[in-house]
Design a protein around this motif. Structure first.
Motif, PDB file in Angstrom:
ATOM      1  N   GLY A  62      65.518 -80.004 -44.263  1.00 47.88           N
ATOM      2  CA  GLY A  62      66.393 -79.493 -45.843  1.00 47.88           C
ATOM      3  C   GLY A  62      66.518 -78.367 -46.055  1.00 47.88           C
ATOM      4  O   GLY A  62      65.367 -77.596 -45.678  1.00 47.88           O
ATOM      5  N   ASP A  87      71.747 -78.212 -46.766  1.00 44.86           N
ATOM      6  CA  ASP A  87      71.722 -79.169 -45.827  1.00 44.86           C
ATOM      7  C   ASP A  87      70.805 -79.568 -45.639  1.00 44.86           C
ATOM      8  O   ASP A  87      69.853 -78.687 -45.906  1.00 44.86           O
ATOM      9  N   THR A  88      71.008 -80.990 -45.066  1.00 47.15           N
ATOM     10  CA  THR A  88      69.789 -81.603 -44.503  1.00 47.15           C
ATOM     11  C   THR A  88      69.881 -82.603 -43.594  1.00 47.15           C
ATOM     12  O   THR A  88      71.305 -83.004 -43.238  1.00 47.15           O
ATOM     13  N   THR A  95      65.887 -85.883 -50.338  1.00 45.42           N
ATOM     14  CA  THR A  95      65.162 -83.827 -49.705  1.00 45.42           C
ATOM     15  C   THR A  95      66.537 -83.471 -50.788  1.00 45.42           C
ATOM     16  O   THR A  95      66.899 -82.576 -51.008  1.00 45.42           O
ATOM     17  N   ILE A  96      67.782 -84.063 -50.617  1.00 45.59           N
ATOM     18  CA  ILE A  96      68.529 -83.563 -51.529  1.00 45.59           C
ATOM     19  C   ILE A  96      68.463 -83.795 -53.397  1.00 45.59           C
ATOM     20  O   ILE A  96      67.997 -82.565 -53.356  1.00 45.59           O
ATOM     21  N   TYR A 149      77.232 -85.703 -48.959  1.00 48.10           N
ATOM     22  CA  TYR A 149      76.223 -85.062 -50.333  1.00 48.10           C
ATOM     23  C   TYR A 149      76.731 -85.023 -51.226  1.00 48.10           C
ATOM     24  O   TYR A 149      76.308 -85.076 -52.121  1.00 48.10           O
TER      25      TYR A 149
END
Length: 373
Positions: A62, A87-88, A95-96, A149
């Protein structure tokens, strides 16, 4: 960002994340590299910023940029910092959450009280998270992504700040302005105080300065507005010059005063399709042939506007309608059949009403998110 290898990983991540998505279009890698380099991006050079990567083991999974835009703070005085380039590698809420948490901490440490984005790196560049319209490819300087997202951000405490729309004008094999637009243009043609002209290439830099002065006036009351700085204008003029021919820029005049304009650009994403963002060693031949010889079938209007004093006036509406129609007709003559008008704030009813004259459906929605810190 600690090393050249980290910077390469940052730049490469979207290619790895979206390369298998049918609607994604690879941007030009050299242009992406320049965008995150303050030596080559004068707007970024003025911003405290950091580029962050999330790692799982030895793999970058990410990325995010976090920054403070002094021009935004000078205009709005709202202690808001920004994020972008989120972005991942795949759908990955963990991760976000980690990336957003790191960006929030970075901004808190520097006295910010709110975070908003995505901006890459400002409201005058690529911005907005795609929330509707994933089945069609983006055009130049517009973002793409995945549907996961938005819910991930919302579960992290983010909420909508503003929506921005993209409209698609589909012209077919013949171009005639639709009914209401046609009647406005007829009124324009009968009025000797109104006229349109195209770009004077011999006076290119002054022409760009002129349209950006109109743009700054036209957009000054809009949400999130930040005026173009002098260094940004110089940089933009240099970057756009290879793409602009006289029939790409049209200026409407009222009593010989430049009142409005529309700028249209060929879709670089279409010209670069299949090259995976690389022009070397031989991709540049195909790219230039598509761009300069064959021509693209898609274009985008990234900048348009009318001075505020002409808003909601008969002559203003007639001149803007005629300017837009001339822009479309000139591109149709080049072989362009689809022109995206983007992005347009959901609150910008004046411009939405002009676009509606040309039977252009809204086909994508981009969203700016915000959160208190």
């Amino acid at each position: 960002m600690e090393s050249a290898a980290d910077r390469r990983a940052f730049l490469d991540l979207p290619f790895r994340a979206y390369g298998n998505l049918p609607a994604w279009r690879a941007p030009l890698r050299f242009e992406r590299a320049a965008q995150i380099d303050p030596r080559r991006n004068p707007a970024l050079a003025q911003m405290p910023h950091d580029l962050l990567l999330a790692w799982r083991g030895t793999q970058a999974v990410g990325r995010i940029a976090v920054f403070i835009n002094p021009a935004h703070l000078a205009r709005h005085n709202d202690q808001t910092g920004h994020f972008g380039f989120l972005d991942t590698l795949q759908e990955d809420e963990e991760t976000i959450s980690a990336l957003m948490g790191a960006a929030e901490a970075w901004l808190r440490q520097r006295g910010m009280r709110r975070i908003a984005g995505p901006f890459n790196f400002s409201v005058n560049e690529e911005c907005g998270l795609l929330v509707d319209g994933f089945d069609t490819p983006p055009v130049m300087m517009m973002l793409h992504g995945r549907p996961d997202y938005a819910p991930s951000l919302e579960r992290a405490g983010y909420s909508k700040a503003m929506d921005m729309f993209a409209y698609m004008i589909r012209m077919g094999e013949t171009y005639e302005p639709p009914g209401i637009a046609s009647r406005l243009i007829e009124g324009f043609e009968r009025d000797p105080r109104l006229r349109i002209r195209n770009l004077d290439s011999r006076n290119y830099e002054n022409e760009i300065n002129q349209i950006l002065d109109i743009f700054d006036d036209a957009w000054s009351d809009n949400w999130g507005f930040v005026p173009f700085g002098k260094a940004e204008i110089t940089h933009m003029a240099k970057e756009l010059k290879p793409l602009i021919s006289p029939d790409h820029l049209w200026i409407g005049l009222i009593d010989e005063e430049p009142a409005c304009f529309a700028l249209v650009l060929p879709d670089i994403f279409e010209a670069a399709e299949g090259l995976n963002g690389r022009l070397l060693p031989f991709g540049w031949v195909q790219f230039l042939h598509r761009l300069k010889v064959a021509g693209t079938t898609t274009a985008r209007i990234p900048l348009a506007g009318m001075r505020r004093k002409f808003h909601k006036t008969r002559r203003g509406v007639q001149t803007m309608a005629a300017t837009c129609s001339m822009t479309l007709a000139a591109q149709h003559a080049r072989g362009v059949r689809n022109i995206e008008a983007s992005w347009i704030l959901e609150t910008n009813t004046n411009l939405i009403n002009i676009i509606s004259l040309f039977d252009a459906p809204k086909y994508k929605t981009y969203r700016i998110y915000g959160k208190p810190l």
